[in-house]
Design an enzyme around this catalytic site. Structure first.
Site, PDB file in Angstrom:
ATOM      1  N   LYS A 112       0.852  -1.191   0.000  1.00  0.00           N
ATOM      2  CA  LYS A 112       0.000   0.000   0.000  1.00  0.00           C
ATOM      3  C   LYS A 112       0.888   1.242   0.000  1.00  0.00           C
ATOM      4  CE  LYS A 112      -4.000   1.633   2.688  1.00  0.00           C
ATOM      5  NZ  LYS A 112      -4.841   1.309   3.863  1.00  0.00           N
ATOM      6  N   SER A 163      -9.364   0.474   2.869  1.00  0.00           N
ATOM      7  CA  SER A 163      -8.682   1.359   1.952  1.00  0.00           C
ATOM      8  C   SER A 163      -7.473   0.714   1.273  1.00  0.00           C
ATOM      9  CB  SER A 163      -8.206   2.599   2.715  1.00  0.00           C
ATOM     10  OG  SER A 163      -7.291   2.221   3.761  1.00  0.00           O
ATOM     11  N   SER A 192      -9.586  -1.719   7.074  1.00  0.00           N
ATOM     12  CA  SER A 192      -8.962  -1.552   5.765  1.00  0.00           C
ATOM     13  C   SER A 192      -8.003  -2.648   5.336  1.00  0.00           C
ATOM     14  CB  SER A 192      -8.248  -0.202   5.700  1.00  0.00           C
ATOM     15  OG  SER A 192      -9.181   0.841   5.715  1.00  0.00           O
TER      16      SER A 192
END
Length: 478
Positions: free
Chosen positions: A80, A155, A179
């Site tokens: 990420k 996310s 997330s």
């Protein structure tokens, strides 16, 4: 031998260590699938192919030399894009950081490197890690490899999609309200949120100091166990990180669930749940029961307080982080990010302090009532069949879109306020062919027990080995 692109993280590391393949071969297998699928799923923000190839060759030379190897030696990874790596791009999914290159490196990245892994790309994510769906106005929405119009979860959207699309053996995500677990559920992979403070957050973009967690998304629970053994533990650069000893988490995964007490909540977590999701959970419970687990249905205490206080904490802590940017360039934010942020500035300090001060007593009472009866809790990760990106586009959708948007994370948020460890593993598919996730949560620092239950389930099922048809349709590496 299983084709390289389909190997689990542990299988890939073992194959390199045992000289059955090379790190460069693993990297090229990842690139082949990335090239075939990323134009459709949009999981990658940036790549570093030359640097990654050099790292792969260096890893192979180390194997050939007979030098000691780390437990993740030679495995390429992408994470990420909010894990700082000195000199590398770190966009945090936002136009405001489109050119940001930090001068520090996150402790978790350094620990993975010490174990022998290296980075080849940065992954798409919700803007500043602030939505549960995978929408991103700057870098484009991330699409589900199983069914492209559907959400990936967020996310850590690119993290889930990249592992599912078989061009990444493991991705770090972050989990402030679900997330890690949400994209794991939506993309049919395994994602672990450790206990709050179990893993250092130094060098990781903050969202909510009291709720942020670092953890892995990978093929299997055993993969997550190995990663956690590498990245967990106290860090002098993060004084909030726990000093609890770090066990060998793989050692818990013996498959023996005899006498393990599994609790299924009768309130909140199944409210308005879709039938296919409930049926998948019930089928999973039968698998665990056959391994010796004892199933108990129970009502969870204090859920209204957990929901109310958790919402106050996450909004109040996010607001000051972005205050300067919000004053200078509010148009750079997506509408739903602004909509989340502005109420945070209006929360009275007394409410925030109350929410923090009540956290310890609520956790203590929750643990007393719940974990005196059961060892772990099991719920659906996402209680509804997956919605589409269009159905959850609250920046442009009609009234009512926000309801579907917020429902995505309804079952994950409570465990962030409580700080409990929780994992999502795949347990079936909905009528649209999208994965369904099973969430397993435990008492603080009981990651070993959570992983034990998850690993036992995966020993008797194959959902975590299924791969999206997109891979075959696009001519991706088998």
């Amino acid at each position: 031998m299983t084709p390289l692109a389909n190997l689990s993280l542990i299988e890939a590391a073992d194959a390199v260590a045992q000289r059955r393949t090379t790190s460069l071969d693993l990297l090229e297998a990842c690139w082949a699938n990335l090239d075939a699928t990323n134009p459709q799923i949009n999981a990658v923000i940036w790549e570093e192919r030359e640097q990654a190839a050099a790292a792969a060759r260096a890893a192979d030379e180390q194997v050939a030399s007979g030098a000691p190897l780390g437990v993740l030696h030679g495995v390429p990874m992408a994470h990420k894009d909010m894990y700082y790596q000195a000199g590398r791009l770190s966009t945090c999914g936002s136009a405001l950081r489109a050119d940001y290159r930090p001068t520090i490196t996150a402790t978790v990245i350094e620990r993975l490197a010490k174990a022998g892994a290296y980075v080849f790309a940065g992954l798409n994510m919700a803007e500043f890690a602030q939505n549960p769906t995978g929408h991103n106005k700057t870098y484009g929405d991330c699409h589900n490899p199983w069914n492209l119009p559907y959400i990936t979860g967020g996310s850590s959207s690119g993290s889930g999609a990249s592992v599912a699309a078989r061009f990444n053996y493991m991705a770090l995500g972050s989990d402030t309200g679900g997330s890690i677990r949400l994209p794991a559920s939506a993309c049919g992979v395994t994602g672990l949120k450790p206990t709050q403070t179990r893993v250092s957050r130094y060098g990781v973009m903050p969202l909510s100091f009291s709720h942020d967690n670092v953890g892995p998304l990978a093929r299997t629970a055993r993969d997550c166990a190995r990663v956690l053994s590498v990245i967990a533990g106290h860090d002098k650069f993060d004084p909030t990180s726990s000093r609890e000893p770090v066990p060998n988490y793989e050692g818990f995964m013996d498959g023996d669930l005899r006498g393990t007490r599994i609790g299924v909540p009768t309130n909140v977590f199944l409210d308005d749940a879709d039938d296919p999701v409930v049926q998948a959970m019930e089928a999973a419970l039968l698998v665990l029961e056959a391994r010796g687990a004892v199933i108990t249905h129970l009502e969870l205490p204090l859920m209204d307080a957990i929901s109310a206080y958790g919402g106050i904490v996450s909004r109040a802590e996010a607001a000051p982080i972005h205050a300067e940017w919000m004053r200078k360039d509010p148009q750079a934010y997506g509408k739903h990010i602004s909509g989340r942020m502005y109420p945070g500035y209006a929360i009275p300090a007394a409410y925030y302090i109350e929410s923090l001060s009540r956290r310890g007593p609520i956790l203590k009472e929750f643990a007393r009532q719940v974990f005196s009866q059961v060892d772990v809790l099991i719920t659906p990760t996402i209680k509804t069949c997956l919605p589409t990106l269009e159905e959850t586009d609250i920046d442009h959708g009609p009234p009512g879109t926000e309801t579907k948007f917020m429902a995505v994370s309804a079952n994950t948020r409570p465990f962030n306020y409580l700080g409990l460890p929780a994992i999502s593993i795949p347990c079936g598919f909905d009528p649209n062919g999208c994965p369904i996730g099973l969430q397993i949560a435990g008492r603080p620092f009981a990651e070993g027990r959570v992983l034990k239950v998850a690993g036992a389930y995966q020993s008797d099922t194959r959902y975590h080995w299924e791969r999206p048809a997109l891979l075959d349709n696009m001519g991706a590496s088998p």
